[in-house]
Design a protein around this motif. Structure first.
Motif, short mmCIF file in Angstrom:
data_model
loop_
_atom_site.label_atom_id
_atom_site.label_comp_id
_atom_site.label_asym_id
_atom_site.label_seq_id
_atom_site.Cartn_x
_atom_site.Cartn_y
_atom_site.Cartn_z
N SER A 287 0.82 -1.21 0.00
CA SER A 287 0.00 0.00 0.00
C SER A 287 0.86 1.26 0.00
O SER A 287 2.01 1.25 0.44
CB SER A 287 -0.92 0.00 1.23
OG SER A 287 -0.17 0.25 2.41
N THR A 288 0.26 2.35 -0.46
CA THR A 288 0.97 3.62 -0.48
C THR A 288 1.27 4.11 0.93
O THR A 288 2.34 4.66 1.20
CB THR A 288 0.15 4.67 -1.24
OG1 THR A 288 0.00 4.24 -2.60
CG2 THR A 288 0.83 6.03 -1.22
N GLY B 226 4.17 1.89 2.20
CA GLY B 226 5.34 2.13 1.39
C GLY B 226 5.99 3.48 1.66
O GLY B 226 7.22 3.60 1.69
N CYS C 137 9.91 1.33 -3.95
CA CYS C 137 8.56 0.98 -3.50
C CYS C 137 7.58 1.08 -4.66
O CYS C 137 7.51 2.11 -5.32
CB CYS C 137 8.10 1.90 -2.37
SG CYS C 137 9.03 1.76 -0.83
N MET D 33 3.49 0.79 -5.22
CA MET D 33 2.40 0.91 -4.26
C MET D 33 1.03 0.87 -4.95
O MET D 33 0.80 0.02 -5.79
CB MET D 33 2.63 2.17 -3.44
CG MET D 33 4.00 2.12 -2.73
SD MET D 33 4.43 3.56 -1.72
CE MET D 33 4.82 4.76 -3.00
#
Length: 483
Positions: free
Chosen positions: A229-230, A233, A249, A251
Motif C-alpha cells: 500500500s501507499t 510504502g 517501493c 504501491m
C-alpha cells in the motif's frame, strides 16, 4: 492435521525464537487450514540479516555464470512443481486455478529470464580522452537487501525481486505477506535444492511491525524493495532513507480505462470487465474506473452490468470466473466502499453485497459490483478499493476523459479503447501513468520490460522487471586505467 512451516535462515529450516505460530486459512473455506507459520520477532529477522551480510562477499565474488546456473536449476525445480504450487496458491490466496497457474508460470519464467541475465552482469567500455588509458564501468552488487512482498501475487512478486537480486550478486532476506506465505516459501525450497550457498537467501515470516521494520532499519541492509500500500510504502521509504538506504517501493493504483465512441463496445466491455473483476480486483493494476464518452455511456453501462452479472463466483480450485477475497478484512473494506458510493449518490447497477447462497457462507466472497453516475470527486473514484468494484464516469469528449483519468493521486496502469490513432497517441503522450495500454486491459505485464508507476504509485526511483529490474540491485564503479 495441518503442517507447521519454518523460516529459512543461513541454509537451515528453523523455528522462531518466539515459539509462536500463526495459521493461514483458505479464503474460500475458512475451515480449511493451509498451515501454521512462524510468528517471528525482530531477533529472528536480525539473525537472517546477519547471515545474509556474512554470505555477501563470497556470493558477490561468484561468477555470474555460476549464479545463473543456480537460478536456472531453481526455475526447473519450480516448473516441476507447477501443479502442486498452482493448487497451493489458489488455496491460500483465493485466485482461480487458471489465474494461479498463470502466476506460477510467471515465477518460473522470471527465474529462467534472470538466469540468462546473470551472464550479462558486467559493465561498459567507453572511449577515453587521453592516450594510453582505459575507461570503463564495473557493475557490482548493491550488497544485502530486504524484500517485503504482498499477498496478492504471492509467488510472482517474490520471484521478480529475488531473481534479479541474486543474479546481480546480492544476498537477501524476504518477508512475505502473512495472508499467503506458503507458495513463496517453495521458492526457497527450490533454491536450497538447487545448491544456493548458506546465507545467500533467507525467508522470515511474521508481522510487518516486527520483521518488516528490521528489514528497513538494520545497519547491514543496503537496500529495501517493497510492494504494498501507499501508506505503508511511504513509511518504509521515509524510515529507510534516514541512513541513506536505497529504496524501491511500488504501491497503489486507481487505474482508468477510457472508452471512446470508435471502440467496439463488446471488446471494450471485455477489456474493462476482465481488468476489473480478474483476480477479484485484488491487483494494483486492476481497472477501477471506466471513463466513457457520453455517446456510448448508457449502452456501455448496460453491457458492463450484464457482464458482471454473468460471472460465476466460487472457490478458486473450482476455476470459476472470480474467486474470493483473501480475508474478511478485505471483504469489509470493499463493502465499506460500496456503502460510501451509495451515500455519495452513485447508482449501484449490480452487486455490492456478499452472495447469499449457502455455499458462500464459509468464504470471503463479494459480488462483482458496478457503479454508474460516478463523478471524479467522489471517494470511490479517488481511493484504491482493491476489490471487484468498478466506477463508470461519463465524459463529453477525449480532453475531459484524459483530465479525469489524470485526476487522482495514483499513476500506475492505464488504458484506452479506441480506433482513432490520434486519440491513442495523445493518450500515450499525456496519461500520467507508468503503464499505458491501447486496446488492452490495465492488468497483465510482460516480464522483460520495466514496470512501475508515477505519483503516489511509486517512489519514482527504480523500475522492476526486465533489464531495469537489475538496476536497483546494482551499483556502478567507473574505472580510469592509465597504462
Amino acid at each position: 492435521m495441518s503442517d507447521t512451516y519454518r523460516n529459512y535462515c543461513n541454509g537451515e529450516w528453523v523455528e522462531s525464537e518466539s515459539g509462536n505460530t500463526f495459521s493461514v486459512n483458505n479464503p474460500a473455506d475458512v475451515e480449511d487450514i493451509i498451515g501454521h507459520f512462524q510468528l517471528s520477532t525482530a531477533a529472528d529477522a536480525n539473525q537472517a540479516i546477519d547471515a545474509a551480510s556474512a554470505a555477501q562477499p563470497e556470493w558477490a565474488a561468484t561468477p555470474g555464470v555460476d549464479r545463473g546456473k543456480i537460478l536456472l536449476e531453481t526455475a526447473s525445480l519450480l516448473e516441476d512443481r507447477m501443479d502442486e504450487l498452482t493448487k497451493t496458491l489458489s488455496r491460500e490466496e483465493g485466485k482461480t486455478r487458471s489465474e494461479a497457474a498463470g502466476e506460477v508460470q510467471r515465477a518460473v519464467d522470471i527465474f529462467y529470464y534472470y538466469a540468462g541475465k546473470a551472464r550479462d552482469f558486467g559493465g561498459t567500455i567507453k572511449s577515453p580522452s587521453e592516450p594510453n588509458m582505459e575507461l570503463y564501468t564495473k557493475s557490482e552488487p548493491l550488497g544485502t537487501v530486504g524484500l517485503i512482498t504482498p499477498w496478492n501475487y504471492p509467488i510472482a512478486i517474490p520471484a521478480w525481486k529475488l531473481a534479479p537480486a541474486l543474479a546481480a550478486g546480492n544476498t537477501v532476506v524476504l518477508k512475505p505477506a502473512s495472508e499467503a506465505p506458503r507458495v513463496s516459501q517453495a521458492i526457497f525450497e527450490c533454491l536450497d535444492e538447487a545448491g544456493l550457498p548458506e546465507g545467500v537467501a533467507n525467508y522470515v515470516t511474521g508481522s510487518g511491525s516486527e520483521v518488516g521494520s528490521a528489514l528497513y532499519q538494520h545497519d547491514s541492509i543496503d537496500g529495501v524493495s517493497f510492494t504494498g500500500s501507499t501508506t505503508v510504502g511511504t513509511m518504509v521509504a521515509q524510515s529507510a532513507a534516514d541512513d541513506l538506504k536505497r529504496v524501491q517501493c511500488e504501491m497503489g493504483g486507481k487505474n482508468p480505462t477510457i472508452v471512446m465512441p470508435s471502440a467496439d463496445l463488446d471488446e471494450a466491455v471485455t477489456i474493462v470487465g476482465s481488468g476489473t473483476f480478474g483476480t477479484t480486483g485484488q491487483s494494483c493494476t486492476a481497472t477501477s474506473r471506466a471513463i466513457v464518452h457520453e455517446d456510448i455511456y448508457n449502452e456501455f453501462t448496460q453491457l458492463l452490468t450484464e457482464y458482471a452479472e454473468s460471472l460465476d463466483i466460487g472457490p478458486g480450485l473450482e476455476d470459476p470466473d472470480m474467486g474470493p477475497h483473501v480475508s474478511q478484512d478485505e471483504v469489509e473494506s470493499t463493502l465499506y466502499y460500496v456503502d460510501v458510493g451509495e451515500k455519495e449518490g452513485a447508482t449501484l447497477e449490480t452487486g455490492g453485497s456478499r452472495p447469499t447462497d449457502q455455499q458462500y457462507d464459509d468464504g470471503h466472497f463479494v459480488e462483482p459490483t458496478v457503479f454508474s453516475d460516478v463523478t471524479s470527486d467522489m471517494q470511490i473514484a479517488q481511493e484504491e478499493i482493491f476489490g471487484p468494484v468498478l466506477s463508470i464516469i461519463e465524459v463529453a469528449d477525449f480532453e475531459e476523459a484524459l483530465a479525469v483519468a489524470n485526476d487522482v493521486q495514483f499513476g500506475l496502469s492505464s488504458s484506452i479503447v479506441t480506433q482513432d490513432l490520434t486519440e491513442a497517441n495523445q493518450f500515450i503522450d499525456d496519461i500520467e501513468a507508468g503503464v499505458a495500454k491501447v486496446n488492452e486491459k490495465t492488468t497483465g505485464l510482460e516480464l522483460h520490460v520495466p514496470f512501475g508507476g508515477y505519483k503516489n504509485s511509486s517512489t519514482n526511483t527504480y523500475r522492476e522487471q526486465g533489464d531495469a529490474g537489475l538496476d536497483f540491485f546494482t551499483t556502478t564503479k567507473t574505472v580510469y586505467l592509465n597504462y
